[in-house]
Design an enzyme around this catalytic site. Sequence first.
Site, short mmCIF file in Angstrom:
data_model
loop_
_atom_site.label_atom_id
_atom_site.label_comp_id
_atom_site.label_asym_id
_atom_site.label_seq_id
_atom_site.Cartn_x
_atom_site.Cartn_y
_atom_site.Cartn_z
N GLU A 1 31.95 49.04 5.48
CA GLU A 1 31.97 49.86 6.70
C GLU A 1 31.35 49.07 7.85
OE1 GLU A 1 30.34 53.78 5.96
OE2 GLU A 1 31.16 53.81 3.93
N GLU B 1 25.80 56.34 -1.31
CA GLU B 1 24.49 56.62 -0.70
C GLU B 1 23.54 57.44 -1.57
OE1 GLU B 1 25.34 58.35 3.12
OE2 GLU B 1 26.41 56.59 3.81
N SER C 1 36.92 18.60 42.84
CA SER C 1 37.18 20.04 42.82
C SER C 1 37.40 20.57 44.24
CB SER C 1 36.03 20.75 42.11
OG SER C 1 36.39 22.07 41.83
#
Length: 732
Positions: A281, A162, A635
């Site tokens: 990450e 960073e 069904s």
Amino acid sequence: MKKLLFALTLIAVGSLTASAQWGRPIDYSAGPGLKDAYKDYFTIGVAVNKANVSDPAQMEIIKKQFNSVTAENAWKPGEIHPKEGVWNFGLADSIANFCRENGIKMRGHCLCWHSQFADWMFTDKKGKPVKKEVFYERLRDHIHTVVNRYKDVVYAWDVVNEAMADDGRPFEFVDGKLVKASPYRQSRHFKLCGDEFIAKAFEFAREADPTGVLIYNDYSCVDNGKRERIYEMVKKMKEAGVPIDGIGMQGHYNIYFPDEEQLEKAINRFKEIVKIIHITELDLRTNTETGGQLMFSRGEAKPQAGYIGTLQEDQYARLFKIFRKHADVIKNVTFWNLSDKDSWLGANNHPLPFDENFKAKRSLQIIRDFDAAADKRVPKDDWVPNPMNQPGQEYPQVNSEGFARFRVEAPDAKSVIVSLGLGGRGGTVLRKNKEGVWVGTTEGPMDPGFHYYHLTIDGGVVNDPGTHNYFGSCRWESGIEIPAPDQDFYAWRKDIPHGNIQQVNFWSESTGKMQTANVYLPDGYGKLVKGKNGKLTQERYPVLYLQHGWGENETSWPVQGKAGIIMDNLIADGKIKPFIVVMAYGLTNDFKFGTIGKFTAEEFEKLLIDELIPVIDKQFLTKPDKWNRAMAGLSMGGMETKLITLRRPEVFGYWGLLSGGTYMPEEIKDPKCVKYIFVGCGDKENPDGINKSVEALKAAGFNAEGLVSEGTAHEFLTWRRCLEKMAQSLFK
Ligand code: XIL
């Protein structure tokens, strides 16, 4: 019966899995580990804390899923080397030893960072700033000590972390003055040394580990400005001979960002200067925040709305698809933390494939069970508007392979999900295109035939204005029709006679309401024909009582079921003698999921036998006896059919169950009470049950027939096919 109940639940749940419906947990970690699924692509890593490598259950998860481990905090300079000469090797060693014992290689994170740093390196004993030479000496000693201690188990080091500035800061205050923002983060390191500290850190790392992969690691690499700053810095360093081998893209993303294009821009850009990229990450926040800074308030995990889970699964799927595409340079993908419980973002953000109880989420399965062929598949470009679209609507569209694509205008929405998609994915997530319109294509071909669907816009469920609405799920839902290889049997034909469908409304005393039935009358109905005695008379017809499923109604068979068209075509082709089909509302919408076990069909039995049949026999030219009366249903309508036909065999002589269970010989008291039994379902349902039932019925001397519909599930193409087949054996 259990199987039947189970099947019935599937009818209207759409994207919900059966498990979600019934609370039956699915073990999404069953199957190979992520590391095995990705063995031809890249290693799969995880950042770990103390508990992760001491709790046996958590250790098992790590061993099964991952072949790369990063210490989340234990190796950071401020943790491992908090004061000059003071080293905290305890936890760092225990993580390294866990990896050594289990043959897992590590990423060394991190040697030089502005945060969690050994800040003592910048000052002398009196607290005065030191010269950069002193700082370098200390940094070199630090790097050598850590690298030498762990390089046997480490394959890659995040040497500098960073160092570059974030986007969105054209100006910044440096020593109280507003100046044009530097490409570099204004860290103590930078202020003391300029960007030379980056070069030094890499040189020290290379001295200590001549073969390890040395990485520059940063977040927000997918942001346009930061991407270019990182690119320029690494390029400049490499040209100056600094030993940077690769770039670590941290991957603290969210469920909305980045899109594929933005991610690929960064990967492709970095490919120009390095041969190795690690996604170091990875986690996906469920809000709109991204990056390496923590803004989200941590806290107890609150349940997450279903659509948010779908967005996250989809985002994981998209990102991994891009990672696989670039596996020539991406060598590792590491999740930042093992579970939501461990996440630095807080369990409330639900960012990882394991939840706060270390249970695998569907995300894990979706990441793992990718289809390598589908990665490369491009849908055929022969799109046509879905045949069920509203007048003038171009979208949704379907292609000849069965893909569907959608286009929805919702300018201010944050997310649009189409409930329709490939199995287990929770639907198709649309993305906003350059014109601000939401577009997307199903991941692969859909099952042929009719599908109900809806849109979920920012969590709200609405219909797609592009297409017509069909009654299912106890409401009018959008519908789409995927071309089927055998679609001609339910297609309108201009060259044949057509029957018609009438709506019959009648008072039902038992329910205290007007009730409705739709009645198919074949062409020729009511015409005078010569009778046996030579006199002109009106022909009388047998009647099929045909029931819909849960959440549907009397419109479902005639409209999406295409019952009338199927009948017209069968009659025109001489495959059946004309008969009447009565499609009544079967009282199924009052039943909530979960109460279906108590369902007896007694109310409908009353309505059907005491009220509807007399109305039909009075108003129409029927043959009003059992051997000219059939009952069938799909069904839950199949469930009704089974219950009613077994209780009242004197009323119906032909029985049919369409994805609605089966009959077994021992259930039928009198073998002579039924002339024909039909059972059917899709091959994606329970075909074994169908085959067994037909076999057993036949062996017991019944006239039974089954159909297993190819390539279909609990949906209307299955039932159209069942009707087409069953109709040909009725009333014979
Ligand atoms: C985070 C850890 O997960 C937290 O426990 C800690 O409090 C702060 O740092 N970028 C990085 C990681 O490189 O080291 C950070 O880890 C997350 C952002």
